[in-house]
Design a protein around this motif. Structure first.
Motif, PDB file in Angstrom:
ATOM      1  N   GLU A 119      -7.381   7.790  -3.105  1.00  0.00           N
ATOM      2  CA  GLU A 119      -8.016   7.130  -2.017  1.00  0.00           C
ATOM      3  C   GLU A 119      -9.336   8.138  -1.729  1.00  0.00           C
ATOM      4  OE1 GLU A 119      -5.957   4.388   0.670  1.00  0.00           O
ATOM      5  OE2 GLU A 119      -4.293   5.923   0.315  1.00  0.00           O
ATOM      6  N   GLU A 120      -8.922   9.168  -1.428  1.00  0.00           N
ATOM      7  CA  GLU A 120     -10.049  10.273  -0.773  1.00  0.00           C
ATOM      8  C   GLU A 120     -11.312  10.086  -1.814  1.00  0.00           C
ATOM      9  OE1 GLU A 120     -10.588  14.818   0.301  1.00  0.00           O
ATOM     10  OE2 GLU A 120      -8.719  13.903   0.062  1.00  0.00           O
ATOM     11  N   ASP A 121     -10.850  10.090  -3.175  1.00  0.00           N
ATOM     12  CA  ASP A 121     -11.858  10.149  -4.013  1.00  0.00           C
ATOM     13  C   ASP A 121     -12.664   8.694  -4.337  1.00  0.00           C
ATOM     14  OD1 ASP A 121     -11.522  12.764  -4.241  1.00  0.00           O
ATOM     15  OD2 ASP A 121     -10.549  12.728  -6.108  1.00  0.00           O
ATOM     16  N   GLY A 122     -12.202   7.524  -3.563  1.00  0.00           N
ATOM     17  CA  GLY A 122     -12.735   6.303  -3.840  1.00  0.00           C
ATOM     18  C   GLY A 122     -12.217   5.760  -4.991  1.00  0.00           C
ATOM     19  N   GLN A 123     -11.038   6.205  -5.570  1.00  0.00           N
ATOM     20  CA  GLN A 123     -10.507   5.631  -7.084  1.00  0.00           C
ATOM     21  C   GLN A 123      -9.663   4.376  -6.509  1.00  0.00           C
ATOM     22  OE1 GLN A 123     -11.486   6.353  -9.807  1.00  0.00           O
ATOM     23  NE2 GLN A 123     -12.961   7.951  -9.306  1.00  0.00           N
ATOM     24  N   LEU A 124      -9.057   4.301  -5.407  1.00  0.00           N
ATOM     25  CA  LEU A 124      -8.177   3.270  -5.040  1.00  0.00           C
ATOM     26  C   LEU A 124      -8.987   2.636  -3.659  1.00  0.00           C
ATOM     27  CD1 LEU A 124      -4.716   4.986  -4.885  1.00  0.00           C
ATOM     28  CD2 LEU A 124      -5.788   3.791  -6.656  1.00  0.00           C
ATOM     29  N   VAL A 125      -8.568   1.403  -3.424  1.00  0.00           N
ATOM     30  CA  VAL A 125      -8.809   0.301  -2.529  1.00  0.00           C
ATOM     31  C   VAL A 125      -7.557  -0.194  -1.793  1.00  0.00           C
ATOM     32  CG1 VAL A 125     -11.179   0.117  -3.119  1.00  0.00           C
ATOM     33  CG2 VAL A 125      -9.312  -1.314  -4.029  1.00  0.00           C
ATOM     34  N   ARG A 126      -7.673  -0.590  -0.616  1.00  0.00           N
ATOM     35  CA  ARG A 126      -6.434  -1.388   0.028  1.00  0.00           C
ATOM     36  C   ARG A 126      -6.832  -2.805   0.128  1.00  0.00           C
ATOM     37  NH1 ARG A 126      -2.282   1.420   2.565  1.00  0.00           N
ATOM     38  NH2 ARG A 126      -2.424   3.555   2.354  1.00  0.00           N
ATOM     39  N   THR A 127      -5.853  -3.703   0.032  1.00  0.00           N
ATOM     40  CA  THR A 127      -6.017  -4.966   0.150  1.00  0.00           C
ATOM     41  C   THR A 127      -4.900  -5.510   1.091  1.00  0.00           C
ATOM     42  OG1 THR A 127      -4.632  -5.786  -1.739  1.00  0.00           O
ATOM     43  CG2 THR A 127      -7.159  -5.477  -2.215  1.00  0.00           C
ATOM     44  N   ARG A 128      -5.076  -6.578   1.701  1.00  0.00           N
ATOM     45  CA  ARG A 128      -4.027  -7.276   2.831  1.00  0.00           C
ATOM     46  C   ARG A 128      -2.795  -7.755   2.338  1.00  0.00           C
ATOM     47  NH1 ARG A 128      -6.204  -7.791   7.991  1.00  0.00           N
ATOM     48  NH2 ARG A 128      -8.448  -7.375   8.123  1.00  0.00           N
ATOM     49  N   ALA A 129      -2.905  -8.413   1.102  1.00  0.00           N
ATOM     50  CA  ALA A 129      -1.710  -9.148   0.528  1.00  0.00           C
ATOM     51  C   ALA A 129      -1.253  -8.417  -0.470  1.00  0.00           C
ATOM     52  CB  ALA A 129      -2.332 -10.493  -0.049  1.00  0.00           C
ATOM     53  N   GLY A 130      -0.167  -8.978  -0.906  1.00  0.00           N
ATOM     54  CA  GLY A 130       0.576  -8.643  -2.336  1.00  0.00           C
ATOM     55  C   GLY A 130       1.699  -7.445  -1.969  1.00  0.00           C
ATOM     56  N   ARG A 131       2.264  -7.170  -2.936  1.00  0.00           N
ATOM     57  CA  ARG A 131       3.360  -6.159  -3.001  1.00  0.00           C
ATOM     58  C   ARG A 131       3.193  -4.642  -3.356  1.00  0.00           C
ATOM     59  NH1 ARG A 131       6.615  -6.573  -8.074  1.00  0.00           N
ATOM     60  NH2 ARG A 131       5.275  -7.826  -9.447  1.00  0.00           N
ATOM     61  N   SER A 132       3.499  -3.732  -2.851  1.00  0.00           N
ATOM     62  CA  SER A 132       3.225  -2.318  -3.181  1.00  0.00           C
ATOM     63  C   SER A 132       4.356  -1.387  -2.764  1.00  0.00           C
ATOM     64  CB  SER A 132       2.166  -1.887  -2.449  1.00  0.00           C
ATOM     65  OG  SER A 132       1.795  -0.270  -2.637  1.00  0.00           O
ATOM     66  N   PRO A 133       4.666  -0.569  -3.608  1.00  0.00           N
ATOM     67  CA  PRO A 133       5.675   0.427  -3.303  1.00  0.00           C
ATOM     68  C   PRO A 133       5.182   1.459  -2.299  1.00  0.00           C
ATOM     69  CG  PRO A 133       4.885   0.996  -5.514  1.00  0.00           C
ATOM     70  CD  PRO A 133       4.113  -0.391  -5.161  1.00  0.00           C
ATOM     71  N   PHE A 134       4.187   1.419  -2.041  1.00  0.00           N
ATOM     72  CA  PHE A 134       3.531   2.316  -1.096  1.00  0.00           C
ATOM     73  C   PHE A 134       3.307   2.136   0.369  1.00  0.00           C
ATOM     74  CE2 PHE A 134       2.437   3.415  -5.487  1.00  0.00           C
ATOM     75  CZ  PHE A 134       2.948   4.633  -5.676  1.00  0.00           C
ATOM     76  N   GLY A 135       3.822   0.893   0.740  1.00  0.00           N
ATOM     77  CA  GLY A 135       3.736   0.436   2.159  1.00  0.00           C
ATOM     78  C   GLY A 135       3.323  -1.157   2.288  1.00  0.00           C
ATOM     79  N   ALA A 136       3.109  -1.693   3.396  1.00  0.00           N
ATOM     80  CA  ALA A 136       2.786  -3.036   3.768  1.00  0.00           C
ATOM     81  C   ALA A 136       1.259  -3.269   2.905  1.00  0.00           C
ATOM     82  CB  ALA A 136       2.694  -3.331   5.046  1.00  0.00           C
ATOM     83  N   ASP A 137       0.595  -2.588   3.000  1.00  0.00           N
ATOM     84  CA  ASP A 137      -0.790  -2.989   2.508  1.00  0.00           C
ATOM     85  C   ASP A 137      -0.757  -2.680   0.734  1.00  0.00           C
ATOM     86  OD1 ASP A 137      -2.043  -3.387   4.657  1.00  0.00           O
ATOM     87  OD2 ASP A 137      -2.896  -1.492   4.864  1.00  0.00           O
ATOM     88  N   ARG A 138      -1.309  -3.590   0.186  1.00  0.00           N
ATOM     89  CA  ARG A 138      -1.281  -3.287  -1.395  1.00  0.00           C
ATOM     90  C   ARG A 138      -2.660  -2.310  -1.708  1.00  0.00           C
ATOM     91  NH1 ARG A 138      -0.119  -7.393  -5.802  1.00  0.00           N
ATOM     92  NH2 ARG A 138      -0.897  -6.376  -7.874  1.00  0.00           N
TER      93      ARG A 138
END
Length: 203
Positions: free
Chosen positions: A99-118
């Motif tokens: 995330e710090e390197d800009g390789q990941l982005v967060r979206t509002r919907a969907g399922r993720s093993p890392f929290g409420a945000d996808r």
């Protein structure tokens, strides 16, 4: 990117049929790091013992952290012990770094093993290279992906599963065993919880 980062981004592919558990992924990431350290001659294996080499720190920050965490005295650490020690919360560390390197982005919907945000991989050349490695059934990545459940085929049946290196083969086998052990622990705890609940429901 490193093999571990490639594995992480394909594990977050929104097209994946099911999410990968953080524990499984963390173990596999620790194995992927070790494989990259072997390729860089930072370590060698003596049987199942990890022997640090004399090369400098890898340029990748997380791989450098892994190299600095090596046990540098005899008896050297076993691969299995490394996976459990280094793998503790490793998936979260990779998420934060990417995330710090800009390789990941967060979206509002969907399922993720890392929290409420996808959390999804950003459309970058690194992501396309990782997906290309998977599409080509690159042996090491294919076996690691199968070990964490991204593919239905067991690791030994993955196309091109022979990486041609005894040390790498050893690491892949131990990753598979560790993931199976973790699943067995989950099942045992589930059975224990169900039995406990039945005791309280009993008349």
């Amino acid at each position: 990117m490193s093999t571990a980062k490639d594995l992480f981004v394909i594990a977050l592919d929104p097209k994946a049929e099911r999410p990968v558990g953080q524990g499984d992924l963390s173990l596999a990431l620790a194995g992927a790091e070790l494989i990259d350290l072997i390729a860089a001659r930072t370590v060698t294996l003596d049987g199942d013992r990890i022997v640090p080499g004399g090369t400098g720190a890898p340029p990748d920050r997380l791989l450098a952290e892994a190299a600095s965490a090596l046990v540098r005295h005899t008896p050297y650490e076993r691969v299995e012990d490394w996976l459990w020690r280094r793998g503790h919360d490793l998936a979260a560390a990779y998420q934060a770094s990417l995330e710090e390197d800009g390789q990941l982005v967060r979206t509002r919907a969907g399922r993720s093993p890392f929290g409420a945000d996808r959390v999804e991989p950003a459309d970058t050349p690194d992501l396309r290279r990782a997906l290309d490695r998977r599409a080509r059934n690159e042996p090491v990545l294919a076996v690691l992906a199968a070990a964490v459940g991204l593919d239905d085929a067991p690791p030994e049946a993955a196309p091109g599963a022979d990486p041609g290196d005894e040390a790498v083969t050893t690491v892949l086998a131990v990753v598979h065993d560790a993931v199976m052990e973790l699943e067995a622990v989950r099942q045992r705890r589930s059975i224990e919880k169900a039995a406990f609940a039945n005791v309280w429901r009993a008349p």
